[in-house]
Design a protein around this motif. Sequence first.
Motif, mmCIF file in Angstrom:
data_model
loop_
_atom_site.group_PDB
_atom_site.id
_atom_site.type_symbol
_atom_site.label_atom_id
_atom_site.label_comp_id
_atom_site.label_asym_id
_atom_site.label_seq_id
_atom_site.Cartn_x
_atom_site.Cartn_y
_atom_site.Cartn_z
ATOM 1 N N ARG A 97 52.958 37.053 8.640
ATOM 2 C CA ARG A 97 53.434 35.821 9.274
ATOM 3 C C ARG A 97 53.320 35.954 10.795
ATOM 4 N N GLY A 98 52.104 36.164 11.245
ATOM 5 C CA GLY A 98 51.852 36.260 12.682
ATOM 6 C C GLY A 98 52.419 37.522 13.293
ATOM 7 N N LYS A 99 53.134 37.345 14.410
ATOM 8 C CA LYS A 99 53.654 38.500 15.146
ATOM 9 C C LYS A 99 54.859 39.145 14.485
ATOM 10 N N SER A 100 55.449 38.494 13.507
ATOM 11 C CA SER A 100 56.612 39.086 12.831
ATOM 12 C C SER A 100 56.260 39.534 11.412
ATOM 13 N N SER A 133 27.808 49.582 17.825
ATOM 14 C CA SER A 133 28.939 50.199 17.127
ATOM 15 C C SER A 133 30.214 50.060 17.941
ATOM 16 N N ALA A 134 30.102 50.243 19.243
ATOM 17 C CA ALA A 134 31.284 50.120 20.100
ATOM 18 C C ALA A 134 31.820 48.693 20.079
ATOM 19 N N LEU A 135 30.942 47.714 20.139
ATOM 20 C CA LEU A 135 31.376 46.322 20.098
ATOM 21 C C LEU A 135 31.981 45.981 18.743
ATOM 22 N N TYR A 136 31.382 46.454 17.664
ATOM 23 C CA TYR A 136 31.897 46.162 16.334
ATOM 24 C C TYR A 136 33.279 46.765 16.142
ATOM 25 N N SER A 137 33.465 48.016 16.589
ATOM 26 C CA SER A 137 34.763 48.658 16.405
ATOM 27 C C SER A 137 35.843 47.938 17.189
ATOM 28 N N GLY A 138 35.499 47.282 18.282
ATOM 29 C CA GLY A 138 36.466 46.514 19.041
ATOM 30 C C GLY A 138 36.894 45.251 18.329
ATOM 31 N N LEU A 139 36.103 44.793 17.369
ATOM 32 C CA LEU A 139 36.444 43.587 16.639
ATOM 33 C C LEU A 139 37.366 43.850 15.454
ATOM 34 N N VAL A 140 37.423 45.094 14.990
ATOM 35 C CA VAL A 140 38.266 45.443 13.851
ATOM 36 C C VAL A 140 39.714 45.500 14.322
ATOM 37 N N PRO A 141 40.638 44.814 13.650
ATOM 38 C CA PRO A 141 42.036 44.846 14.069
ATOM 39 C C PRO A 141 42.595 46.269 14.033
ATOM 40 N N ALA A 142 43.423 46.583 15.000
ATOM 41 C CA ALA A 142 44.044 47.910 15.084
ATOM 42 C C ALA A 142 45.409 47.852 14.418
ATOM 43 N N LEU A 143 45.415 47.558 13.140
ATOM 44 C CA LEU A 143 46.655 47.422 12.382
ATOM 45 C C LEU A 143 47.462 48.705 12.467
ATOM 46 N N LEU A 163 54.718 45.455 10.794
ATOM 47 C CA LEU A 163 53.267 45.537 10.814
ATOM 48 C C LEU A 163 52.820 45.143 12.214
ATOM 49 N N LEU A 164 52.108 46.019 12.887
ATOM 50 C CA LEU A 164 51.689 45.795 14.262
ATOM 51 C C LEU A 164 50.220 45.397 14.333
ATOM 52 N N ASP A 165 49.903 44.490 15.224
ATOM 53 C CA ASP A 165 48.521 44.072 15.488
ATOM 54 C C ASP A 165 47.784 43.642 14.230
ATOM 55 N N VAL A 166 48.378 42.722 13.493
ATOM 56 C CA VAL A 166 47.785 42.233 12.248
ATOM 57 C C VAL A 166 46.509 41.443 12.522
ATOM 58 N N GLY A 167 46.453 40.787 13.671
ATOM 59 C CA GLY A 167 45.280 39.979 14.004
ATOM 60 C C GLY A 167 45.110 38.853 13.004
ATOM 61 N N ASP A 168 43.893 38.666 12.522
ATOM 62 C CA ASP A 168 43.643 37.599 11.546
ATOM 63 C C ASP A 168 43.519 38.136 10.123
#
Length: 167
Positions: free
Chosen positions: A89-92, A16-26, A47-52
Amino acid sequence: MARVHQLLVLTLVSGSALYSGLVPALGLGDINLQSALNQPLSAEIELLDVGDLTRDEIKVRLASQSAFDQSGVDRPFFLNDLRFTPVVRGKSSVVRVVSTQPVREPYLNFIVEVARPGGTLLREYTLLLDPPESSYVASAAAAPSAPAAPSRAPRAAATAAVRSAPV
């Protein structure tokens, strides 16, 4: 048997800890106001930390009446006119916030809800709108990429309220 049970519990907790680390912290950042009083609202929220995450995985809307009630924020009818569109659009990446009707009040307070895989986020925003003929709005329209000096127009900047709560 007890050792197997402990091993199973340890495996589940670490998984569970590993899985939660994979979820983006939008997250939601600052709001940038691009319109003035008596004009249709035009603003962008970072929008912060969009990830993928894709645009289709991010659902943005005005929060429910119960969220407004819990926060002690009024929800005037005008807020139903607000439209939220995520632009990834990525970081912006941003959320565009627009209305079709002009904003008649110099003060606008609303709560945004963002639903994404793995959770929901609520954030309150407060906007202070200057009249279109103010010197700040005229200079901002002439040079939109230039940062505004805080001493020139303290009311023109959009401010985000402190309340932000992941749900």
